[in-house]
Design a protein around this motif. Structure first.
Motif, PDB file in Angstrom:
ATOM      1  N   GLY A 137       4.550  16.398  -8.200  1.00 21.22           N
ATOM      2  CA  GLY A 137       3.262  16.083  -8.813  1.00 21.22           C
ATOM      3  C   GLY A 137       2.119  15.850  -7.849  1.00 21.22           C
ATOM      4  O   GLY A 137       0.973  15.761  -8.294  1.00 21.22           O
ATOM      5  N   ASN A 138       2.397  15.734  -6.522  1.00 19.81           N
ATOM      6  CA  ASN A 138       1.249  15.513  -5.633  1.00 19.81           C
ATOM      7  C   ASN A 138       1.169  16.522  -4.501  1.00 19.81           C
ATOM      8  O   ASN A 138       0.519  16.280  -3.494  1.00 19.81           O
ATOM      9  CB  ASN A 138       1.229  14.074  -5.089  1.00 19.81           C
ATOM     10  CG  ASN A 138       2.176  13.854  -3.920  1.00 19.81           C
ATOM     11  OD1 ASN A 138       3.084  14.642  -3.683  1.00 19.81           O
ATOM     12  ND2 ASN A 138       1.959  12.779  -3.176  1.00 19.81           N
ATOM     13  N   ALA A 139       1.814  17.664  -4.702  1.00 18.40           N
ATOM     14  CA  ALA A 139       1.692  18.751  -3.723  1.00 18.40           C
ATOM     15  C   ALA A 139       1.013  19.930  -4.419  1.00 18.40           C
ATOM     16  O   ALA A 139       1.674  20.828  -4.952  1.00 18.40           O
ATOM     17  CB  ALA A 139       3.059  19.147  -3.178  1.00 18.40           C
ATOM     18  N   GLU A 140      -0.311  19.896  -4.430  1.00 15.05           N
ATOM     19  CA  GLU A 140      -1.075  20.935  -5.116  1.00 15.05           C
ATOM     20  C   GLU A 140      -0.952  22.262  -4.368  1.00 15.05           C
ATOM     21  O   GLU A 140      -0.538  22.314  -3.220  1.00 15.05           O
ATOM     22  CB  GLU A 140      -2.547  20.520  -5.224  1.00 15.05           C
ATOM     23  CG  GLU A 140      -2.790  19.243  -6.018  1.00 15.05           C
ATOM     24  CD  GLU A 140      -2.691  17.986  -5.176  1.00 15.05           C
ATOM     25  OE1 GLU A 140      -2.332  18.096  -3.971  1.00 15.05           O
ATOM     26  OE2 GLU A 140      -2.958  16.895  -5.703  1.00 15.05           O
ATOM     27  N   ASP A 141      -1.374  23.339  -5.025  1.00 12.71           N
ATOM     28  CA  ASP A 141      -1.281  24.671  -4.430  1.00 12.71           C
ATOM     29  C   ASP A 141      -1.985  24.742  -3.079  1.00 12.71           C
ATOM     30  O   ASP A 141      -1.497  25.388  -2.143  1.00 12.71           O
ATOM     31  CB  ASP A 141      -1.890  25.721  -5.372  1.00 12.71           C
ATOM     32  CG  ASP A 141      -0.944  26.090  -6.502  1.00 12.71           C
ATOM     33  OD1 ASP A 141       0.167  25.502  -6.570  1.00 12.71           O
ATOM     34  OD2 ASP A 141      -1.298  26.959  -7.316  1.00 12.71           O
ATOM     35  N   GLU A 142      -3.141  24.087  -2.973  1.00 15.81           N
ATOM     36  CA  GLU A 142      -3.887  24.127  -1.706  1.00 15.81           C
ATOM     37  C   GLU A 142      -3.049  23.538  -0.572  1.00 15.81           C
ATOM     38  O   GLU A 142      -3.023  24.068   0.547  1.00 15.81           O
ATOM     39  CB  GLU A 142      -5.201  23.352  -1.849  1.00 15.81           C
ATOM     40  CG  GLU A 142      -6.090  23.448  -0.620  1.00 15.81           C
ATOM     41  CD  GLU A 142      -7.380  22.660  -0.776  1.00 15.81           C
ATOM     42  OE1 GLU A 142      -8.260  22.804   0.101  1.00 15.81           O
ATOM     43  OE2 GLU A 142      -7.511  21.890  -1.751  1.00 15.81           O
ATOM     44  N   LYS A 143      -2.317  22.460  -0.858  1.00 14.82           N
ATOM     45  CA  LYS A 143      -1.468  21.836   0.167  1.00 14.82           C
ATOM     46  C   LYS A 143      -0.261  22.713   0.483  1.00 14.82           C
ATOM     47  O   LYS A 143       0.136  22.858   1.649  1.00 14.82           O
ATOM     48  CB  LYS A 143      -1.018  20.452  -0.292  1.00 14.82           C
ATOM     49  CG  LYS A 143      -2.145  19.454  -0.457  1.00 14.82           C
ATOM     50  CD  LYS A 143      -1.627  18.100  -0.925  1.00 14.82           C
ATOM     51  CE  LYS A 143      -2.765  17.132  -1.203  1.00 14.82           C
ATOM     52  NZ  LYS A 143      -2.282  15.813  -1.694  1.00 14.82           N
ATOM     53  N   LEU A 144       0.339  23.292  -0.541  1.00 14.01           N
ATOM     54  CA  LEU A 144       1.486  24.184  -0.315  1.00 14.01           C
ATOM     55  C   LEU A 144       1.072  25.392   0.520  1.00 14.01           C
ATOM     56  O   LEU A 144       1.834  25.853   1.376  1.00 14.01           O
ATOM     57  CB  LEU A 144       2.078  24.626  -1.650  1.00 14.01           C
ATOM     58  CG  LEU A 144       2.769  23.535  -2.466  1.00 14.01           C
ATOM     59  CD1 LEU A 144       3.079  24.039  -3.873  1.00 14.01           C
ATOM     60  CD2 LEU A 144       4.053  23.066  -1.777  1.00 14.01           C
ATOM     61  N   ASP A 145      -0.134  25.877   0.279  1.00 11.38           N
ATOM     62  CA  ASP A 145      -0.647  27.004   1.064  1.00 11.38           C
ATOM     63  C   ASP A 145      -0.796  26.615   2.533  1.00 11.38           C
ATOM     64  O   ASP A 145      -0.434  27.376   3.440  1.00 11.38           O
ATOM     65  CB  ASP A 145      -1.991  27.446   0.478  1.00 11.38           C
ATOM     66  CG  ASP A 145      -2.485  28.750   1.073  1.00 11.38           C
ATOM     67  OD1 ASP A 145      -1.644  29.613   1.418  1.00 11.38           O
ATOM     68  OD2 ASP A 145      -3.718  28.920   1.198  1.00 11.38           O
ATOM     69  N   VAL A 146      -1.310  25.406   2.779  1.00 14.20           N
ATOM     70  CA  VAL A 146      -1.445  24.900   4.152  1.00 14.20           C
ATOM     71  C   VAL A 146      -0.068  24.768   4.806  1.00 14.20           C
ATOM     72  O   VAL A 146       0.126  25.152   5.973  1.00 14.20           O
ATOM     73  CB  VAL A 146      -2.173  23.535   4.153  1.00 14.20           C
ATOM     74  CG1 VAL A 146      -2.033  22.835   5.509  1.00 14.20           C
ATOM     75  CG2 VAL A 146      -3.644  23.715   3.815  1.00 14.20           C
ATOM     76  N   MET A 147       0.880  24.233   4.072  1.00 15.52           N
ATOM     77  CA  MET A 147       2.238  24.061   4.614  1.00 15.52           C
ATOM     78  C   MET A 147       2.849  25.404   4.999  1.00 15.52           C
ATOM     79  O   MET A 147       3.403  25.559   6.091  1.00 15.52           O
ATOM     80  CB  MET A 147       3.124  23.351   3.579  1.00 15.52           C
ATOM     81  CG  MET A 147       2.733  21.923   3.287  1.00 15.52           C
ATOM     82  SD  MET A 147       3.731  21.233   1.930  1.00 15.52           S
ATOM     83  CE  MET A 147       2.822  19.726   1.570  1.00 15.52           C
ATOM     84  N   LYS A 148       2.743  26.348   4.101  1.00 19.43           N
ATOM     85  CA  LYS A 148       3.309  27.676   4.369  1.00 19.43           C
ATOM     86  C   LYS A 148       2.646  28.313   5.588  1.00 19.43           C
ATOM     87  O   LYS A 148       3.330  28.867   6.470  1.00 19.43           O
ATOM     88  CB  LYS A 148       3.128  28.570   3.138  1.00 19.43           C
ATOM     89  CG  LYS A 148       3.662  29.988   3.294  1.00 19.43           C
ATOM     90  CD  LYS A 148       5.174  30.003   3.406  1.00 19.43           C
ATOM     91  CE  LYS A 148       5.689  31.446   3.424  1.00 19.43           C
ATOM     92  NZ  LYS A 148       7.169  31.497   3.539  1.00 19.43           N
ATOM     93  N   ALA A 149       1.324  28.228   5.667  1.00 16.42           N
ATOM     94  CA  ALA A 149       0.592  28.837   6.783  1.00 16.42           C
ATOM     95  C   ALA A 149       0.946  28.165   8.110  1.00 16.42           C
ATOM     96  O   ALA A 149       0.914  28.805   9.164  1.00 16.42           O
ATOM     97  CB  ALA A 149      -0.915  28.736   6.530  1.00 16.42           C
ATOM     98  N   ALA A 150       1.307  26.875   8.064  1.00 12.59           N
ATOM     99  CA  ALA A 150       1.624  26.134   9.286  1.00 12.59           C
ATOM    100  C   ALA A 150       3.067  26.339   9.739  1.00 12.59           C
ATOM    101  O   ALA A 150       3.463  25.806  10.789  1.00 12.59           O
ATOM    102  CB  ALA A 150       1.356  24.654   9.079  1.00 12.59           C
TER     103      ALA A 150
END
Length: 375
Positions: A96-109
């Motif tokens: 519930g607190n890992a929005e798409d924008e954060k998941l995108d950052v995680m994947k890119a990192a």
């Protein structure tokens, strides 16, 4: 020489009733300054204790996914710039607190493994233990993570919780297995000091399952996950083949690792250390000294030998006799022969020429077994 890094993010949007890790409410905290201090500590640590190659990184908490997307990008960028991790790169998130924008950052990192704090599937129970997510948040978070190609997922579960019945834990396991994730960590509740549950326990207001029910839950956990195709490779951990937690195996193999962040622990150059916990004190120390160690303990030979045994016995494969001899120039039998014989007679240990491991019976009294290996 360390091959692993642990980074601690102490911020939470809600404090769970059972948690005794170093954590604070997110609101009003100097999060940007903390992220910058973590980068400074990484640089100072590596300057003092260089590494050859970092194989695993684990970003834990607290709640790392409570950071904003920009803060996550800064933190993960610092980790990549300084440590250049080559293998498993894990971050903890809450449903519930890992929005798409954060998941995108995680994947890119380069994040390639998620550890998700599910704990249970019954919403009343989740509320009773201080969690803020609901059952649908679990499914939604996993579905969105997979959309970003983040499908190496570990789920945390808990048993022995207040008001939790065997039937409830059975339902939790059934729903968890249906998610078809490659890894589970499942822990029995331990009522720790400085937690809400400890306060309730002292007042006689914490209704816990009986010891027999807790044992039954652990037995159910093992049987359910093994029968569902998971390898039981550590007391509390189960993974499909090749999906064991490489970072946590660093701890159980008694190997060194860097600990970064407020309240983080590390093991470097023969010393176990702990950083200060208070956020502002941590930031101030790092800004002035580069490091923030509160404790720095030289591990003695006897302590290393003790840790080799009780950490190694957490693994289902157990302690390697040949590795023990290579590290300490003696076999475990030379040091603990009497204790090993006694535990073997009690059917708590499996003994082979190469390995010493817990039996199924031994798993249920593991802490009592570990105590036998204190010098």
């Amino acid at each position: 020489m360390p091959k692993a890094v642990y980074v601690h993010i102490p911020f939470c949007e809600q404090i769970c009733h059972y948690c005794d890790f170093n954590k604070v409410f997110l609101k009003g905290q100097p999060v940007d300054e903390y992220v910058a201090a973590c980068e400074q500590e990484m640089q100072a640590t590596v300057a003092q204790f260089p590494f050859e190659e970092i194989e695993t990184v684990y970003v834990g908490g607290g709640t790392p996914s409570a950071l904003s997307a920009n803060q996550l990008e800064k933190l993960l960028g610092s980790i990549n710039d300084i440590f250049r991790p080559k293998g498993e790169f894990t971050i903890e998130i809450n449903p519930g607190n890992a929005e798409d924008e954060k998941l995108d950052v995680m994947k890119a990192a380069g994040i390639n493994r998620l550890s998700i704090g599910v704990q249970a599937f019954q919403e009343d129970l989740l509320q009773k233990i201080g969690r803020t997510h609901n059952e649908n948040d679990i499914y939604d978070t996993i579905a969105r993570a997979r959309k970003f190609g983040l499908d190496n997922i570990s789920i945390d579960l808990m048993f022995g919780l207040p008001h939790q019945s065997i039937e409830m834990f059975t339902e939790t396991l059934q729903k968890a297995v249906e998610l078809d994730v490659p890894h589970f960590s499942a822990y029995s509740l331990k009522v720790e000091e400085k937690t809400i549950f400890h306060q309730l326990f002292r007042k006689g207001k914490l209704q816990l399952p009986t010891e027999d029910d807790e044992v039954a839950m652990y037995d159910l956990l093992i049987n359910t996950l093994i029968n569902s195709g998971y390898n039981h490779y550590e007391i509390s951990n189960f993974g499909k083949l090749g999906f064991e937690s490489k970072h946590n195996l660093t701890y159980w193999n008694n190997e060194e690792y860097y600990g970064i962040g407020a309240g983080a622990h590390g093991y470097v150059n023969g010393f176990r250390y702990a950083n200060v916990g208070p956020i502002k004190k941590y930031i101030s120390l790092v800004e002035t000294k580069g490091l923030s160690k509160m404790e720095n303990h030289k591990v003695t030979d006897n302590e290393r030998i003790e840790e080799e045994m009780f950490l190694g016995l957490r693994k289902i494969e157990g302690v390697s006799v040949s590795q023990f001899m290579e590290r300490y120039q003696k076999s475990p039998y030379d040091i603990f022969g009497k204790e090993i014989d006694q535990l073997n007679e009690q059917k708590l240990l499996n003994i082979t020429k190469e390995r010493i491991s817990l039996t199924r019976k031994g798993l249920f009294v593991a802490n009592e077994v570990f105590e036998k290996f204190l010098l």
